[in-house]
Structures are given as C-alpha cells and as structure tokens.
Design a protein around this motif. Structure first.
Motif, PDB file in Angstrom:
ATOM      1  N   GLY A 286       1.294  -1.015   0.245  1.00  0.00           N
ATOM      2  CA  GLY A 286      -0.134  -0.031   0.073  1.00  0.00           C
ATOM      3  C   GLY A 286       0.845   1.538  -0.152  1.00  0.00           C
ATOM      4  O   GLY A 286       1.567   1.219  -0.245  1.00  0.00           O
ATOM      5  N   ALA A 287       0.659   2.185   1.132  1.00  0.00           N
ATOM      6  CA  ALA A 287       0.904   3.158   0.526  1.00  0.00           C
ATOM      7  C   ALA A 287       2.851   3.434   1.470  1.00  0.00           C
ATOM      8  O   ALA A 287       3.027   4.252   1.024  1.00  0.00           O
ATOM      9  N   GLY A 288       3.077   2.456   1.940  1.00  0.00           N
ATOM     10  CA  GLY A 288       4.254   2.176   2.748  1.00  0.00           C
ATOM     11  C   GLY A 288       4.758   1.805   1.122  1.00  0.00           C
ATOM     12  O   GLY A 288       6.564   1.814   1.806  1.00  0.00           O
ATOM     13  N   ILE A 289       4.473   1.884   0.326  1.00  0.00           N
ATOM     14  CA  ILE A 289       6.012   2.171  -1.671  1.00  0.00           C
ATOM     15  C   ILE A 289       6.972   3.004  -0.612  1.00  0.00           C
ATOM     16  O   ILE A 289       7.821   3.098  -1.268  1.00  0.00           O
ATOM     17  N   SER A 290       6.299   3.965   0.019  1.00  0.00           N
ATOM     18  CA  SER A 290       7.223   5.548   0.286  1.00  0.00           C
ATOM     19  C   SER A 290       8.101   5.244  -0.020  1.00  0.00           C
ATOM     20  O   SER A 290       9.293   5.582  -0.506  1.00  0.00           O
ATOM     21  N   ASP A 291       8.337   3.826   1.043  1.00  0.00           N
ATOM     22  CA  ASP A 291       9.876   3.826   1.733  1.00  0.00           C
ATOM     23  C   ASP A 291      10.165   3.138   0.388  1.00  0.00           C
ATOM     24  O   ASP A 291      12.033   3.331   0.868  1.00  0.00           O
ATOM     25  N   LEU A 292       9.809   2.706  -0.427  1.00  0.00           N
ATOM     26  CA  LEU A 292      10.878   2.066  -0.761  1.00  0.00           C
ATOM     27  C   LEU A 292      11.625   2.879  -2.327  1.00  0.00           C
ATOM     28  O   LEU A 292      12.210   2.015  -2.710  1.00  0.00           O
ATOM     29  N   ILE A 293      11.069   3.772  -2.297  1.00  0.00           N
ATOM     30  CA  ILE A 293      11.215   4.384  -3.839  1.00  0.00           C
ATOM     31  C   ILE A 293      12.781   5.207  -2.966  1.00  0.00           C
ATOM     32  O   ILE A 293      12.514   5.889  -1.799  1.00  0.00           O
ATOM     33  N   CYS A 294      13.577   4.916  -3.767  1.00  0.00           N
ATOM     34  CA  CYS A 294      14.767   6.022  -3.769  1.00  0.00           C
ATOM     35  C   CYS A 294      14.628   6.535  -4.875  1.00  0.00           C
ATOM     36  O   CYS A 294      14.095   7.175  -5.992  1.00  0.00           O
ATOM     37  N   ASP A 295      16.129   7.868  -4.961  1.00  0.00           N
ATOM     38  CA  ASP A 295      16.475   8.412  -6.579  1.00  0.00           C
ATOM     39  C   ASP A 295      16.647   8.150  -7.571  1.00  0.00           C
ATOM     40  O   ASP A 295      16.004   9.146  -8.778  1.00  0.00           O
ATOM     41  N   ARG A 296      16.598   6.707  -7.422  1.00  0.00           N
ATOM     42  CA  ARG A 296      16.874   5.851  -8.549  1.00  0.00           C
ATOM     43  C   ARG A 296      15.647   5.157  -9.769  1.00  0.00           C
ATOM     44  O   ARG A 296      15.306   4.480 -10.327  1.00  0.00           O
ATOM     45  N   THR A 297      14.907   5.209  -8.707  1.00  0.00           N
ATOM     46  CA  THR A 297      12.790   4.795  -8.777  1.00  0.00           C
ATOM     47  C   THR A 297      12.549   5.305  -9.218  1.00  0.00           C
ATOM     48  O   THR A 297      12.071   6.468  -9.788  1.00  0.00           O
ATOM     49  N   ARG A 298      12.632   4.579 -10.996  1.00  0.00           N
ATOM     50  CA  ARG A 298      11.559   5.136 -12.234  1.00  0.00           C
ATOM     51  C   ARG A 298       9.983   4.942 -12.218  1.00  0.00           C
ATOM     52  O   ARG A 298       9.518   5.668 -12.758  1.00  0.00           O
ATOM     53  N   ALA A 299       9.630   3.339 -12.312  1.00  0.00           N
ATOM     54  CA  ALA A 299       8.386   3.317 -12.264  1.00  0.00           C
ATOM     55  C   ALA A 299       7.887   2.080 -10.867  1.00  0.00           C
ATOM     56  O   ALA A 299       9.003   1.347 -10.494  1.00  0.00           O
TER      57      ALA A 299
ATOM     58  N   GLU B 181      -3.433 -11.607  -4.195  1.00  0.00           N
ATOM     59  CA  GLU B 181      -4.082 -10.359  -3.442  1.00  0.00           C
ATOM     60  C   GLU B 181      -4.433  -9.082  -4.004  1.00  0.00           C
ATOM     61  O   GLU B 181      -3.837  -9.012  -5.527  1.00  0.00           O
ATOM     62  N   ILE B 182      -5.264  -8.542  -3.719  1.00  0.00           N
ATOM     63  CA  ILE B 182      -5.426  -7.302  -4.641  1.00  0.00           C
ATOM     64  C   ILE B 182      -4.554  -5.945  -3.674  1.00  0.00           C
ATOM     65  O   ILE B 182      -4.627  -5.986  -2.383  1.00  0.00           O
ATOM     66  N   GLN B 183      -4.097  -5.622  -4.666  1.00  0.00           N
ATOM     67  CA  GLN B 183      -2.800  -4.397  -3.981  1.00  0.00           C
ATOM     68  C   GLN B 183      -4.560  -3.140  -4.001  1.00  0.00           C
ATOM     69  O   GLN B 183      -5.379  -2.592  -5.275  1.00  0.00           O
ATOM     70  N   ASP B 184      -3.350  -1.762  -2.963  1.00  0.00           N
ATOM     71  CA  ASP B 184      -3.615  -0.673  -2.987  1.00  0.00           C
ATOM     72  C   ASP B 184      -3.280   0.433  -4.083  1.00  0.00           C
ATOM     73  O   ASP B 184      -2.352   0.605  -3.535  1.00  0.00           O
ATOM     74  N   VAL B 185      -3.984   0.319  -5.332  1.00  0.00           N
ATOM     75  CA  VAL B 185      -3.526   0.626  -6.376  1.00  0.00           C
ATOM     76  C   VAL B 185      -3.276   2.033  -6.358  1.00  0.00           C
ATOM     77  O   VAL B 185      -2.757   3.010  -5.853  1.00  0.00           O
ATOM     78  N   PRO B 186      -4.765   2.529  -5.638  1.00  0.00           N
ATOM     79  CA  PRO B 186      -4.729   4.146  -5.508  1.00  0.00           C
ATOM     80  C   PRO B 186      -3.474   4.540  -4.382  1.00  0.00           C
ATOM     81  O   PRO B 186      -3.364   5.689  -4.989  1.00  0.00           O
ATOM     82  N   ALA B 187      -3.478   4.058  -3.488  1.00  0.00           N
ATOM     83  CA  ALA B 187      -2.069   4.639  -3.005  1.00  0.00           C
ATOM     84  C   ALA B 187      -0.656   4.413  -2.898  1.00  0.00           C
ATOM     85  O   ALA B 187      -0.030   5.429  -3.114  1.00  0.00           O
ATOM     86  N   ILE B 188      -0.857   2.979  -3.660  1.00  0.00           N
ATOM     87  CA  ILE B 188       0.543   3.218  -4.770  1.00  0.00           C
ATOM     88  C   ILE B 188       0.108   4.023  -5.583  1.00  0.00           C
ATOM     89  O   ILE B 188       1.682   4.721  -5.699  1.00  0.00           O
ATOM     90  N   CYS B 189      -0.358   4.777  -6.592  1.00  0.00           N
ATOM     91  CA  CYS B 189      -0.098   5.264  -7.295  1.00  0.00           C
ATOM     92  C   CYS B 189      -0.815   7.030  -6.847  1.00  0.00           C
ATOM     93  O   CYS B 189       0.548   7.578  -7.565  1.00  0.00           O
ATOM     94  N   ALA B 190      -0.757   7.463  -5.522  1.00  0.00           N
ATOM     95  CA  ALA B 190      -0.311   8.497  -4.975  1.00  0.00           C
ATOM     96  C   ALA B 190       1.022   8.646  -4.077  1.00  0.00           C
ATOM     97  O   ALA B 190       1.454   9.975  -4.839  1.00  0.00           O
ATOM     98  N   ALA B 191       1.521   7.932  -3.705  1.00  0.00           N
ATOM     99  CA  ALA B 191       2.914   7.834  -3.338  1.00  0.00           C
ATOM    100  C   ALA B 191       3.357   8.087  -4.890  1.00  0.00           C
ATOM    101  O   ALA B 191       4.945   8.618  -4.555  1.00  0.00           O
ATOM    102  N   ALA B 192       3.246   7.680  -5.494  1.00  0.00           N
ATOM    103  CA  ALA B 192       4.807   7.610  -6.732  1.00  0.00           C
ATOM    104  C   ALA B 192       4.256   8.756  -7.264  1.00  0.00           C
ATOM    105  O   ALA B 192       5.771   9.412  -7.425  1.00  0.00           O
ATOM    106  N   GLN B 193       3.079   9.268  -7.179  1.00  0.00           N
ATOM    107  CA  GLN B 193       3.100  10.462  -7.897  1.00  0.00           C
ATOM    108  C   GLN B 193       3.396  11.675  -7.103  1.00  0.00           C
ATOM    109  O   GLN B 193       3.879  12.841  -7.384  1.00  0.00           O
ATOM    110  N   GLU B 194       3.849  11.517  -5.620  1.00  0.00           N
ATOM    111  CA  GLU B 194       4.221  12.171  -5.072  1.00  0.00           C
ATOM    112  C   GLU B 194       5.407  12.345  -4.667  1.00  0.00           C
ATOM    113  O   GLU B 194       6.655  13.210  -5.321  1.00  0.00           O
ATOM    114  N   ARG B 195       6.727  11.209  -6.005  1.00  0.00           N
ATOM    115  CA  ARG B 195       7.919  11.063  -6.137  1.00  0.00           C
ATOM    116  C   ARG B 195       8.160  10.945  -7.554  1.00  0.00           C
ATOM    117  O   ARG B 195       9.620  10.887  -7.847  1.00  0.00           O
ATOM    118  N   GLY B 196       7.058  11.325  -7.828  1.00  0.00           N
ATOM    119  CA  GLY B 196       7.453  12.014  -9.754  1.00  0.00           C
ATOM    120  C   GLY B 196       7.456  10.197 -11.043  1.00  0.00           C
ATOM    121  O   GLY B 196       8.746  10.063 -11.668  1.00  0.00           O
TER     122      GLY B 196
END
Ligand SMILES: Cc1ncc(COP(=O)(O)O)c(C=O)c1O
Length: 400
Positions: free
Chosen positions: A142-155, A167-182
C-alpha cells in the motif's frame, strides 16, 4: 456511429467503441483490412500523405488499418483518462514494451512479488542486462511503497490481483505515493479486463492487458494492449513502432468480436466463479480458497472498495496431500481442460506452485495449489465434476 462518449456506461461503450462510420462503412463491424501495402493515387498524393507519424491514417501495414484502429480505440474507451492504446502480438510483448518505453539504464524498477512469472523473468533476464535493477515488494505494501522509493526509482509495476495467489493491491495508495515522488506507475489489469477495475481512473499511468484472456474470450488469439495517459503516449507509441510491433487485422477482428460480449461474459464468469469458490470453501478437503471476493483473501477490503466485480479465475489450496493427489483430482475432470491460459469460455484446471517466484515475501501453504478458470458451462455441471475430483483426491491422499 462513433466510439466517443466516456460519459456512457461501460457496457454501452463495449458495443459502440471503435465503430466509426469511416472505418465500418455501411456495415456493423469494421471489415478485415488485410494489407501490407497502402497505395497512393500519385506521387503528389504520396508526398501529401502522412509520411510523418500520424494516428488513424493509411501509411503502411505496420501502422495498422481501420480494423486495428477500431480495436485500439475501443480498448482506450475501457480506461477513462487513457489517451491511446497500442496493440501487441501477446500480453508479454505488451508488458515488455511498456516497461522499455519508460525505463532507462541505471533505473530501479519496483515490482510486486506476486507478478506473473514471465514478467519477472523479463526483468531478471532482459532488463538486468540492460542496466535496470528490479526490486520486489510485498503486494500488500500500500502507501508503504513510499519507503521503498529511492532517487533511482523510475517506475512501479503492479498486478492486481496477483498471479496464482490473488492478493489485491491498494493501487490508488501506491499511485498517490508514486506521483508525489515523480515515479511512473504500470498495472497488469488482465484479471479485471479493465472492466471490473479501471486503472487509469484510479491513478495508474499505464495499464496493460493480456487481451489473450477475457478480451478475446474464445481461446483462439494471442493479443496484448497498453493504454496510457497522454503524457506517456508518444514514448509508448515510438517504442512500439521502433520494435516493429503490429497485430494482424484478422486477430484484431476476432478481438473486437470478443470485446462486444465482454460484459455478459464477465458477469457469468463472476457468478459461476463465486458460486464455485464459495462451494469449495465449505469442503473439508480444502484448506483455503484464494478469491478476491471472499472475505479472507488478502486485500479483500480493497477489492470491495475499488472493483465492480470479480473474474472467474482463482486458486484453492488443498488441505495436505502431495502433487500426485492433486493430479488425481485434475486428471479425471471431464469439463476442465489442463492448460496454461485462462479467460476463455471453457473451464480449465492447473496445478501451480507460487513459492519459487517469491523473494520479498514467503509463500507457505498447507498443500498443493490448483488454479481454476471458470468458464461458461452450467455451474451445477462444473460443481458435480469437481465433487468427483475431490473424492479422487481424498482417496489418493489417504493412500499415502
Ligand atoms: C496476468 C497475466 N499477464 C500477462 C500474461 C501474458 O499474456 P500472453 O500469454 O498473451 O503473453 C498472462 C498470461 O497468462 C497473465 O496471466
């Protein structure tokens, strides 16, 4: 008649999508334009034509014809917020091209641990050699994906539900975290067929379908598609064209034919799938049923929040026994074929083992796992067939 109208209900869009008058002429369906060469009237006409890269204009066979354009447009309409769709000769080629379009050497790709195994193999073999590092994450992060994003994370690559384990993923939470970090988000949306879950509307940048499954629906065509937001369209289109990706007009025609009945097929897959999943979950021989619409499936609450339905593909875990006992269940089934695909009108049963494909999470079960594709046969007949299978399994498991 033209597609258009994302204000219309999804079932209507399945019927109207891609049926532009200039593509269909006076008939209902766009004809099969089987062609490599597109002819011009004169040199002047050739020079005036789309020598540059334009969509929906005759140019050369690799750029498609009205049959392929109609399918691409109809698929774009399944994903409100999507700008365009590129077609591919398989789901795997669609996944490969979508990732290639957004990644660069030196990038980090975050991939769900529940990914379809050829997606994983592509990352481990091709992308690695190309200088992309893939790191796997817990599908329930879920939103915890934020902790795994580093400077080199592209996608971030998602698949919801996960292959084999659902397993069903929390897609909106992952996308929100991703968008915040580009960071760019991609989703393999094959199970929901972009019908029970609309990924782009929920924040995904790029959605991918193995059209081979529910879109075609009749187990007779290999097909992939990638639909994306405007921001990624030129990149995707250029990459697909540079790789020479094209599908035959005959396959596009069959896919369009399948697409028109997606709504009624999905509703029946859902009803029979759920009936059988619930029936199995009451059986003493079954340890667990892995179906997103059942309350104990990981991510069930997210499924309830985000999805409008459930497909006919799910797995169940036998309560003990070994692979041979599981094989005795499957081998005697009369209505379930044994085969690798799914999403067709016919039921299938397949022994699967999710454990070897896990690195970020551990997969432990009480017994062998069987994946079922519930087709369009009468549900009572399928249950009677499975009931005999469970008896065979029980006898085989007791003997050992
Ligand atoms: C979830 C998922 N994605 C992608 C694919 C790949 O599709 P194709 O077989 O058309 O390459 C499959 C195939 O089984 C799949 O199950």
């Amino acid at each position: 008649m033209s597609g258009g109208g994302s204000d219309r209900k999804p079932a209507t869009r399945l019927v109207t999508g891609g049926r532009r008058k200039e593509w269909t002429g006076a008939v209902v369906n766009p004809p099969v334009w089987r062609a490599s060469t597109h002819l011009y009237d004169s040199v002047a006409d050739l020079r005036a034509g789309p020598t540059t890269n334009e969509d929906g204009r005759f140019f050369y066979g690799r750029r498609g014809s009205p049959t392929q354009w109609a399918l691409a447009e109809a698929l774009t309409e399944l994903e409100p917020g999507g700008h365009g769709t590129m077609l591919f000769p398989s789901g795997v080629s669609a996944i490969a091209c979508a990732l290639l379009a957004v990644l660069r050497p030196g990038d980090v790709l975050l991939m769900t641990d529940s990914s379809y195994d050829p997606t994983r193999s592509y990352a481990e073999a091709f992308l690695k050699k190309w200088g992309v590092e893939t790191r796997y994450y817990d599908p329930l992060v879920g939103a915890g994906i934020s902790d795994l994003i580093c400077d080199r994370t592209r996608a971030i690559m998602m698949e919801s539900p996960g292959s084999l384990t659902f397993e069903i993923q929390d897609v909106p939470a992952i996308c929100a975290a991703a968008q915040e970090r580009g960071v760019i988000t991609l989703l393999d949306n094959t199970w929901a067929a972009s019908y029970f879950f609309r990924g782009i509307e929920r924040g995904v940048d790029i959605t991918i379908l193995a059209g081979t499954k529910y879109i075609v629906g009749h187990s007779d065509v290999m097909l992939g598609s990638v639909t994306c937001r405007e921001k990624y369209w030129q990149r995707l289109r250029r990459t697909a064209q540079q790789l020479g990706q094209v599908i035959s007009p005959d396959d596009a025609y069959l896919a369009l034919r399948g697409l028109r009945t997606l709504d009624v097929r999905m509703r029946q897959h859902q009803e029979s799938g759920l009936t059988i999943a619930r029936w199995l979950s009451q059986k003493p021989q079954i340890a667990k049923v892995l179906h997103p619409a059942l309350p104990d499936c990981p991510g069930h609450a997210t499924w309830q929040r985000d999805f409008s339905g459930s497909a006919g593909l799910f797995s169940f875990v036998l309560d003990g026994g070994d692979d041979e006992a599981a094989a005795s269940l499957i081998d005697g089934l009369e209505l379930f074929g044994i085969g690798y695909s799914w999403g067709g009108y016919e039921s299938l049963a397949l022994p699967v083992d999710p454990a070897p494909d896990r690195t970020a999470t551990k997969w432990q079960t009480e017994g062998p796992v069987i994946r079922l594709n519930i087709g369009l046969e009468d549900c009572d007949d399928l249950i009677a067939d499975l009931a005999k299978g469970l008896e065979r399994y029980e006898k085989a498991a007791c003997k050992r």
